[in-house]
Design an enzyme around this catalytic site. Structure first.
Site, short mmCIF file in Angstrom:
data_model
loop_
_atom_site.label_atom_id
_atom_site.label_comp_id
_atom_site.label_asym_id
_atom_site.label_seq_id
_atom_site.Cartn_x
_atom_site.Cartn_y
_atom_site.Cartn_z
N LYS A 14 -18.77 -17.24 -10.41
CA LYS A 14 -20.03 -17.29 -11.16
C LYS A 14 -20.75 -18.63 -10.93
O LYS A 14 -21.96 -18.65 -10.74
CB LYS A 14 -19.78 -17.10 -12.67
CG LYS A 14 -19.14 -15.76 -13.02
CD LYS A 14 -19.08 -15.55 -14.52
CE LYS A 14 -18.15 -16.49 -15.26
NZ LYS A 14 -16.72 -16.32 -14.93
N ARG A 87 -19.44 -13.82 -23.79
CA ARG A 87 -18.01 -13.68 -23.51
C ARG A 87 -17.36 -12.60 -24.37
O ARG A 87 -16.20 -12.31 -24.21
CB ARG A 87 -17.34 -14.98 -23.88
CG ARG A 87 -16.79 -16.00 -22.91
CD ARG A 87 -16.50 -15.72 -21.55
NE ARG A 87 -15.55 -16.65 -20.98
CZ ARG A 87 -15.87 -17.76 -20.34
NH1 ARG A 87 -17.12 -18.11 -20.17
NH2 ARG A 87 -14.92 -18.52 -19.83
N ARG A 126 -8.34 -23.78 -6.76
CA ARG A 126 -9.30 -24.70 -7.40
C ARG A 126 -8.57 -25.75 -8.23
O ARG A 126 -9.04 -26.89 -8.34
CB ARG A 126 -10.25 -23.88 -8.28
CG ARG A 126 -11.34 -24.71 -8.92
CD ARG A 126 -12.38 -23.86 -9.63
NE ARG A 126 -11.92 -23.37 -10.90
CZ ARG A 126 -12.62 -22.54 -11.70
NH1 ARG A 126 -13.78 -22.08 -11.30
NH2 ARG A 126 -12.15 -22.15 -12.84
N ARG A 132 -9.91 -29.86 -13.74
CA ARG A 132 -10.09 -29.19 -15.03
C ARG A 132 -8.73 -28.98 -15.69
O ARG A 132 -7.82 -28.45 -15.07
CB ARG A 132 -10.77 -27.82 -14.81
CG ARG A 132 -12.28 -27.91 -14.89
CD ARG A 132 -12.92 -26.59 -14.60
NE ARG A 132 -12.58 -25.53 -15.56
CZ ARG A 132 -13.26 -24.41 -15.67
NH1 ARG A 132 -14.31 -24.19 -14.90
NH2 ARG A 132 -12.90 -23.49 -16.54
N ARG A 143 -6.45 -17.22 -19.78
CA ARG A 143 -7.90 -17.00 -19.60
C ARG A 143 -8.15 -15.58 -19.09
O ARG A 143 -9.11 -14.92 -19.52
CB ARG A 143 -8.48 -18.04 -18.64
CG ARG A 143 -8.65 -19.40 -19.32
CD ARG A 143 -8.74 -20.54 -18.33
NE ARG A 143 -9.94 -20.49 -17.52
CZ ARG A 143 -10.07 -21.14 -16.36
NH1 ARG A 143 -9.07 -21.85 -15.87
NH2 ARG A 143 -11.20 -21.05 -15.70
P1 AMP Z 1 -15.78 -21.42 -18.08
O1 AMP Z 1 -16.20 -22.74 -17.53
O2 AMP Z 1 -16.91 -20.46 -18.23
O3 AMP Z 1 -14.60 -20.84 -17.33
O4 AMP Z 1 -15.24 -21.70 -19.56
C1 AMP Z 1 -14.17 -22.55 -19.82
C2 AMP Z 1 -13.71 -22.37 -21.26
O5 AMP Z 1 -14.79 -22.71 -22.14
C3 AMP Z 1 -13.28 -20.98 -21.67
O6 AMP Z 1 -11.94 -20.70 -21.34
C4 AMP Z 1 -13.51 -21.04 -23.18
O7 AMP Z 1 -12.49 -21.77 -23.82
C5 AMP Z 1 -14.79 -21.86 -23.29
N1 AMP Z 1 -16.00 -21.03 -23.23
C6 AMP Z 1 -16.96 -21.03 -22.25
N2 AMP Z 1 -17.94 -20.17 -22.55
C7 AMP Z 1 -17.60 -19.58 -23.72
C8 AMP Z 1 -18.21 -18.58 -24.55
N3 AMP Z 1 -19.37 -17.99 -24.20
N4 AMP Z 1 -17.56 -18.23 -25.69
C9 AMP Z 1 -16.41 -18.80 -26.05
N5 AMP Z 1 -15.77 -19.74 -25.31
C10 AMP Z 1 -16.36 -20.13 -24.16
#
Ligand code: AMP
Length: 188
Positions: A14, A87, A126, A132, A143
């Site tokens: 993404k 999400r 990654r 991260r 996740r």
């Molecule tokens: P991402 O960078 O999109 O993979 O998000 C990393 C982490 O941020 C996720 O595993 C969640 O803990 C949190 N997170 C990101 N976006 C959301 C969302 N829309 N709702 C809830 N948690 C989120």
């Protein structure tokens, strides 16, 4: 004005595809993950509250991300690309209301379709360079579990509204981008 959701499992690409879409359509890229990581890096009160949740791979509470999205929609003047949001179905319902409040509508939701074994492979790869704290094997598995349980139903939600389009997310990055752009151009 375009209002696009880029959708897919963690590791689907993404972020990579978002960068190319921003280049193509000059959109305002709203990544809730990036916004949350900024709060953690700044050691803000919010950052301190969410660090453990993010490190475990669980979703943070809807209120937190919805406030960020509300702010982004209210201040945007160029078109929006949502990445990592919605999400869950409740966030998807809220997004609809927030867009409506500002006289906007979703253009479409583009799903990057990638098999699970490839998602795991990419995320482990990654993990070697991302820095991260949620890119480790235990968290990656959680996740993916969160995605299956809470996020995947969002695709059906948009499918029913005729807004969902699936694109093959494997192979050459530029070729994937061309497919994504072709789908958006059909709907804009
Ligand atoms: P991402 O960078 O999109 O993979 O998000 C990393 C982490 O941020 C996720 O595993 C969640 O803990 C949190 N997170 C990101 N976006 C959301 C969302 N829309 N709702 C809830 N948690 C989120």
């Amino acid at each position: 004005m375009l209002n696009i959701v880029i959708f897919g499992a963690p590791g689907a690409g993404k972020g990579t595809q978002s960068d190319l879409l921003v280049e193509r359509y000059n959109l305002n890229h709203i990544s809730t993950g990036d916004l949350l990581r900024k709060e953690i890096a700044a050691q803000s009160e919010l950052g301190k509250r969410i660090k453990n949740i993010m490190d475990s791979g669980n979703l943070v509470s809807d209120d937190i991300v919805v406030a960020m999205i509300d702010q982004a929609i209210a201040t945007d003047t160029q078109g929006l690309l949502f990445d990592g949001f919605p999400r869950n179905v409740s966030q998807a319902e809220t997004l609809e209301k927030l867009l409506e409040k500002h006289g906007r509508k979703l253009t479409c939701v583009v799903s990057l379709d990638v098999p699970r074994n490839e998602l795991v492979r990419r995320m482990l790869e990654r993990a070697k360079v991302s820095g991260r704290s949620d890119d480790n094997e235990v968290t990656i598995m959680n996740r993916l579990k969160e995605y299956e349980a809470k996020t995947k139903p969002v695709a059906d939600f948009y499918e029913k509204k005729g807004l969902h389009v699936k694109v093959n997310g494997t192979g050459d990055i530029k070729a994937i981008s061309q497919s994504v752009i072709a789908e958006i151009d059909k709907r804009k």
